[in-house]
Design a protein around this motif. Structure first.
Motif, PDB file in Angstrom:
ATOM      1  N   ARG B  30      -2.418  -0.706   1.909  1.00 38.81           N
ATOM      2  CA  ARG B  30      -2.596  -2.125   2.218  1.00 38.81           C
ATOM      3  C   ARG B  30      -1.430  -2.972   1.720  1.00 38.81           C
ATOM      4  O   ARG B  30      -0.958  -3.858   2.437  1.00 38.81           O
ATOM      5  CB  ARG B  30      -3.914  -2.626   1.587  1.00 38.81           C
ATOM      6  N   ASP B  31      -0.973  -2.686   0.467  1.00 41.76           N
ATOM      7  CA  ASP B  31       0.015  -3.578  -0.142  1.00 41.76           C
ATOM      8  C   ASP B  31       1.453  -3.145   0.079  1.00 41.76           C
ATOM      9  O   ASP B  31       2.342  -3.987   0.127  1.00 41.76           O
ATOM     10  CB  ASP B  31      -0.246  -3.695  -1.652  1.00 41.76           C
ATOM     11  N   THR B  36      -3.406  -2.414   6.896  1.00 44.15           N
ATOM     12  CA  THR B  36      -4.547  -3.088   6.279  1.00 44.15           C
ATOM     13  C   THR B  36      -5.874  -2.802   6.966  1.00 44.15           C
ATOM     14  O   THR B  36      -6.876  -3.445   6.660  1.00 44.15           O
ATOM     15  CB  THR B  36      -4.314  -4.618   6.259  1.00 44.15           C
ATOM     16  N   ALA B  37      -5.925  -1.856   7.880  1.00 47.65           N
ATOM     17  CA  ALA B  37      -7.205  -1.553   8.528  1.00 47.65           C
ATOM     18  C   ALA B  37      -8.211  -1.015   7.524  1.00 47.65           C
ATOM     19  O   ALA B  37      -9.391  -1.376   7.556  1.00 47.65           O
ATOM     20  CB  ALA B  37      -7.013  -0.555   9.666  1.00 47.65           C
TER      21      ALA B  37
ATOM     22  N   THR C  37      -9.147  -1.702  16.458  1.00 45.15           N
ATOM     23  CA  THR C  37      -7.741  -1.307  16.323  1.00 45.15           C
ATOM     24  C   THR C  37      -7.192  -1.684  14.960  1.00 45.15           C
ATOM     25  O   THR C  37      -6.029  -1.447  14.664  1.00 45.15           O
ATOM     26  CB  THR C  37      -6.877  -1.970  17.414  1.00 45.15           C
ATOM     27  N   GLY C  38      -8.017  -2.292  14.123  1.00 42.94           N
ATOM     28  CA  GLY C  38      -7.573  -2.655  12.784  1.00 42.94           C
ATOM     29  C   GLY C  38      -6.694  -3.889  12.746  1.00 42.94           C
ATOM     30  O   GLY C  38      -6.027  -4.143  11.748  1.00 42.94           O
ATOM     31  N   LYS C  39      -6.713  -4.681  13.801  1.00 48.16           N
ATOM     32  CA  LYS C  39      -5.833  -5.840  13.844  1.00 48.16           C
ATOM     33  C   LYS C  39      -6.507  -7.131  13.380  1.00 48.16           C
ATOM     34  O   LYS C  39      -5.838  -8.126  13.135  1.00 48.16           O
ATOM     35  CB  LYS C  39      -5.305  -6.036  15.274  1.00 48.16           C
ATOM     36  N   THR C  40      -7.820  -7.128  13.246  1.00 51.04           N
ATOM     37  CA  THR C  40      -8.495  -8.330  12.757  1.00 51.04           C
ATOM     38  C   THR C  40      -7.973  -8.668  11.371  1.00 51.04           C
ATOM     39  O   THR C  40      -7.925  -7.812  10.500  1.00 51.04           O
ATOM     40  CB  THR C  40     -10.015  -8.105  12.684  1.00 51.04           C
ATOM     41  N   GLU C  44      -7.900 -10.994   3.013  1.00 52.98           N
ATOM     42  CA  GLU C  44      -7.189 -10.166   2.045  1.00 52.98           C
ATOM     43  C   GLU C  44      -6.139  -9.266   2.712  1.00 52.98           C
ATOM     44  O   GLU C  44      -5.441  -8.523   2.033  1.00 52.98           O
ATOM     45  CB  GLU C  44      -8.184  -9.310   1.246  1.00 52.98           C
ATOM     46  N   ASP C  45      -6.028  -9.336   4.037  1.00 57.23           N
ATOM     47  CA  ASP C  45      -5.080  -8.476   4.738  1.00 57.23           C
ATOM     48  C   ASP C  45      -3.691  -9.076   4.763  1.00 57.23           C
ATOM     49  O   ASP C  45      -2.975  -8.963   5.754  1.00 57.23           O
ATOM     50  CB  ASP C  45      -5.562  -8.214   6.177  1.00 57.23           C
ATOM     51  N   THR C  47      -0.200  -9.923   2.029  1.00 51.83           N
ATOM     52  CA  THR C  47       0.389  -9.909   0.686  1.00 51.83           C
ATOM     53  C   THR C  47       1.445 -10.992   0.684  1.00 51.83           C
ATOM     54  O   THR C  47       2.304 -11.016   1.552  1.00 51.83           O
ATOM     55  CB  THR C  47       1.081  -8.574   0.383  1.00 51.83           C
TER      56      THR C  47
END
Lengths: 269, 166, 459
Positions: B30-31, B36-37, C37-40, C44-45, C47
């Motif tokens: 993620r970092d 970030t999925a 697809t993990g794009k939402t 916290e997504d 940095t």
């Protein structure tokens, strides 16, 4: 906060790392250590991983089984020689957790976690422990009573595979899957000439660590494996069980259902 | 407390990054790698939102220090679709309303992927077992189980057609 | 069970005029593709360079004076940047509905001299990493002087109970009264005339929403004196308005980016994490993240309030309820938050969707030293419904009446006056029960098949 993580290649290196850092913790599957590290107040400053010590072998020599302490529960579930433990392994967490969690780590858990430890107690397993003084074998009961101190590592667990029809296991849970024990029962009830000889009954959820139901075991010595003798033994479980109250169940409830689940472990209902 | 350089194989690519000792796979993804999925729902291995695949097996990324992974391949949700074409699991989750808030979705899809790779023709009970480490607070799970079974059927059909064509 | 038609047009046919082209159709969710697809983008997504992590030192006591706060050990943790206490907060009151006149101020953003529940946030620790912030927060030493605590709503209301609130009462004061009151007709006359009087008590526990995504926000100071708040709140305007009031900022200095919530269910409508995170960003000039751990989410974030409800009904042999007396206690926990509003809703919801000529309701919003409760699905109403419908089933069993028919007999009709004096309109309970009976293969007697929400036929 973690200062270091060590991934040694030999047991000697691992023991050195543990000796060097008094706030070091052993890392196997990480399923108990990593949550503690991430909670922020664990006091753990270093991790010593067992991942490269080749402690993940399963050996079956006849009926004698030896399992490396860092063997995952998933690997155990897939091994032909350990089919009798399948029900117990399935009852621990989820398949995802079992891809990480190890049999060695399971030994150190406080009840109501540590279902494999309950099984190993009923199997009267012997643990191979290495320290700077060398390797020794200690019976699991001694380990559960006293631990092994922070300068030693469990490297293997050995036991004799029970004869067909002599192993019984049941874990009562609040959910069908992925839940800790209300009570867990592992019973080794070998028979000679139709009579139970040298019963070993271990209980989970009945104390901080797994306990042997000594009174019930004695009552079964020389008895037939039938409803009457199991009922008599069930009534004696309370003598050695000290169940506790937690979020899963009250001590009263655990004590109340323990004999019922013992009977169901043996007869299915 | 010095950082070190770690190299991981993620979604088929070699990725190199700097991290502090004991950085979990989840935090690294993620970092450091902007993947970030996978989500952080509990940092305890109890919610499943961080589920990724390591060497094809589902694991809780929040419990795995990156230093213990070595060269074993890591797969995340970002590697699932081939360009714009969705994987059958992804399509089935959309069609079957198996995603609402979306927070558990990455973990669910990857747990399902691991299952279908090992068991292409799972029973309903197999699916329920495979996702038993993944919590969903929105859907009530049934739509997710249905979607996984639907995707499994479509994958088997594609595999059959492929074999027939060869 | 028969197939469900998309829209059943047999009911209210005289009223039906809607030309519906989306209701009854299957429409894919707009966000489904980005979820799979993990794009939402959850808050916290992202940095941000130089981001600080905020962790709270929390009360370990249920009710205590704060004697001393010692930060020496916390400050020595490598990566520690700063600690915030109540002294740093410009307007140290969190009163969620202040903008619509709901008073009094009863909850500090950070406590000044005392804590009212175990888990209450006391000192905010800022550090370069989450690990450093967590370790430093755990090293904050706080000395307490314990005060008597109260954990039960009726205990809290007894004379002589320890008073835990500054305004001197363990309950919210509604326009000078100790509870929300509904008085409609005369219940005592109703009970006197009834064939049976049936009373039961109901109790629920606090219920935690347990969203898979924990509460949190990231605040970014922009270069122009404004702050962008990335939050998973369900209520962006609550966040913006309350944060502005707490920080003494003009509203246009705050921009709330939100709407992507990893499970809300009513649990993300309080404004607890944003004001202190914005303050930290203001004072340090750096982005700040304040995210609840799983333990904080389960223990400290507000749950649905526990409620204790006594329902006393006067009932006739033929199934008519002629009087209903309800005494209801909402356990607001240590602070008001949304509970005064929820308790009002609970009162107005009584006596349920039934026409009862005599109704008496006392709905209390009570303070205890438990985790402050707040909204959750069907806020203020759901637990009341559990009590009401359990009561209806028990009465039906007692009268040996069918529980469906018993409800249809007592259901509101259009034009009936409700206990809080609004006219009932758009009633459909009768028709819903008729449809449900049909779908579950039950044949209602003709009298009930002929009933309608538009008339008193069959009653």
């Amino acid at each position: 906060m973690l200062r270091a993580i060590d991934v040694p290649q030999t047991a000697a290196q691992a023991l050195n790392s543990l000796a060097r850092a008094r706030d070091a913790a052993v890392l196997a599957g990480g399923t108990t250590v990593m949550p503690r590290v991430q909670a922020g107040d664990s006091g753990i400053g270093a991790l010593v991983s067992l991942g490269r010590l080749k402690l993940d072998r399963i050996e079956a020599k006849g009926e004698r089984i030896t399992i490396g302490a860092a063997t995952t529960l998933a690997a155990m579930a897939e091994h032909k020689a350990l089919g009798f433990l399948g029900g117990a392994i399935e009852s621990v967490g989820s398949p995802t957790l079992r891809n990480l969690a190890t049999i060695g780590g399971n030994l150190f858990m406080k009840q109501p976690y540590g279902d494999l430890a309950v099984c190993l107690l009923a199997l009267d397993a012997a643990l191979t422990v290495v320290s700077k003084k060398g390797a020794r074998k200690i019976p699991i009961a001694a380990f559960l009573a006293k631990g092994i101190g922070r300068d030693a590592i469990v490297t293997a667990i050995g036991f004799t595979r029970p004869a067909k029809g002599s192993w019984f296991y049941r874990k009562a849970m609040r959910r069908a899957q992925n839940s800790a024990a209300i009570v867990a029962i592992a019973a080794h009830l070998p028979q000679a000439k139709g009579r139970i000889d040298d019963a070993r009954i271990a209980l989970g959820g009945c104390g901080e660590r797994p306990v042997r139901a000594a009174a019930a075991e004695q009552a079964l010595q020389g008895a037939r494996l039938d409803a009457a003798s199991i009922a008599a033994a069930a009534a004696l479980l309370a003598k050695d069980a000290e169940p506790f109250t937690d979020a899963y169940a009250s001590a009263w409830y655990r004590a109340r259902v323990l004999p019922v689940h013992f009977r169901r472990a043996v007869f299915g209902e | 407390m010095s950082s070190s350089v770690v190299t991981l194989n993620v979604n088929g690519e070699s990725r190199e990054f700097l991290c502090r000792p004991g950085t979990t796979l989840l935090d690294a993804l993620r970092d450091s790698l902007s993947l970030t999925a996978a989500k952080k729902g509990c940092a305890q291995g109890s919610c499943g939102t961080c589920t990724v695949l390591v060497e094809g097996r589902a694991v809780f990324a929040c419990l795995v220090p990156v230093e213990t992974i070595g060269s074993r391949p890591v797969e995340t949700l970002e590697g699932l679709a081939a360009g714009e074409a969705l994987h059958p699991l992804q399509a089935a989750f959309i069609e079957g309303f198996a995603t609402q808030c979306g927070f558990c979705t990455s973990g669910m899809i990857l747990a399902a992927k691991a299952l279908l790779r090992a068991s292409p023709d799972p029973t309903r009970a197999d699916v329920v077992r495979a996702i038993s480490g993944n919590v969903c607070r929105c859907t009530g799970y049934e739509a997710i189980v249905d979607a996984i079974l639907m995707a499994a059927a479509r994958l088997r059909k594609t595999a059959t057609r492929k074999r027939a064509a060869e | 069970m028969q197939d469900l038609e998309k829209i059943d047009t047999r009911f209210f046919s005289a009223e039906r005029e809607a030309h519906l082209d989306v209701v009854g159709e299957t429409v894919p969710r707009v966000d489904a593709r980005s979820h799979v697809t993990g794009k939402t983008q959850f808050y916290e997504d992202m940095t941000l360079p130089g981001m600080l992590h905020l962790k709270m030192a929390r009360s370990t006591r249920h009710h205590a004076l704060i004697r001393k706060i010692d930060l020496k050990a916390a400050e020595k943790v490598p990566g520690f940047v700063r600690a915030l206490t109540h002294k740093d907060v410009p307007n140290n009151w969190y009163t969620i509905l202040r903008l619509i006149g709901v008073e009094p101020n009863d909850e500090p953003v950070l406590p000044e001299d005392r804590v009212l529940f175990a888990g209450e946030q006391i000192v905010a620790i800022l550090a370069d990493t989450a690990a450093a912030a967590g370790e430093a927060a755990s090293k904050v030493k706080i000395e307490y002087k314990d005060l008597p605590a109260v954990f039960d709503v009726e205990e809290a209301l007894k004379p002589g109970a320890p008073i835990i609130k500054p305004h001197g009462k363990n309950y919210f004061v509604y326009e000078g009264h100790h509870c929300r009151r509904i008085r409609f007709g005369d219940v005592e006359k109703g009970f006197a005339s009834a064939d049976h009087v049936i009373e039961h008590r109901y109790q629920s526990a606090p219920i935690e929403h347990a969203p898979t995504e924990t509460t949190g926000c990231i605040v970014k100071p922009e270069g122009n004196g404004r702050f962008t708040i990335h939050s998973n709140t369900q209520a962006c305007y609550f966040t913006l308005d309350n944060a502005a009031l707490i920080l003494g900022l003009p509203f246009n200095k705050l921009r709330v980016v939100g709407g992507t919530v990893g499970g809300g269910f009513g649990g993300k409508v309080d404004v607890i994490v944003e004001p202190i995170a914005i303050l930290a960003a203001m004072l340090t000039g750096r982005p700040v993240k304040y995210a609840y751990s799983r333990e904080e989410e389960m223990q400290v974030s507000s749950p649905r309030a526990a409620e204790r409800i006594t329902i006393k009904d006067g009932v006739m042999k033929d199934g008519r309820i002629v009087a209903r007396k309800v005494t209801l206690y909402v356990d607001a926990g240590a602070y008001s938050r949304h509970s005064p509003y929820g308790t009002t809703k609970a009162a107005a919801h009584m006596p349920g969707p039934y026409s009862i000529p005599n109704v008496w309701v006392d709905a209390h919003c009570v303070y205890t030293n438990r985790t402050p409760s707040s909204a959750m699905r069907g806020f203020g109403v759901t637990i009341g419904d559990f009590a009401l419908e359990s009561q209806m089933d028990r009465i039906a069993r007692f009268l040996k009446m069918d529980p469906v028919e018993f409800r249809m007999l007592n259901a509101y009709r259009d034009g009936d006056t409700k206990a809080h004096r609004k006219k009932a309109e758009g009633c459909a309970l009768v028709e819903v029960m008729q449809k449900a009976a049909e779908m579950t293969g039950r044949t209602l007697p003709e009298r009930f098949r002929k009933m309608s929400s538009l008339s008193r036929e069959g009653i």
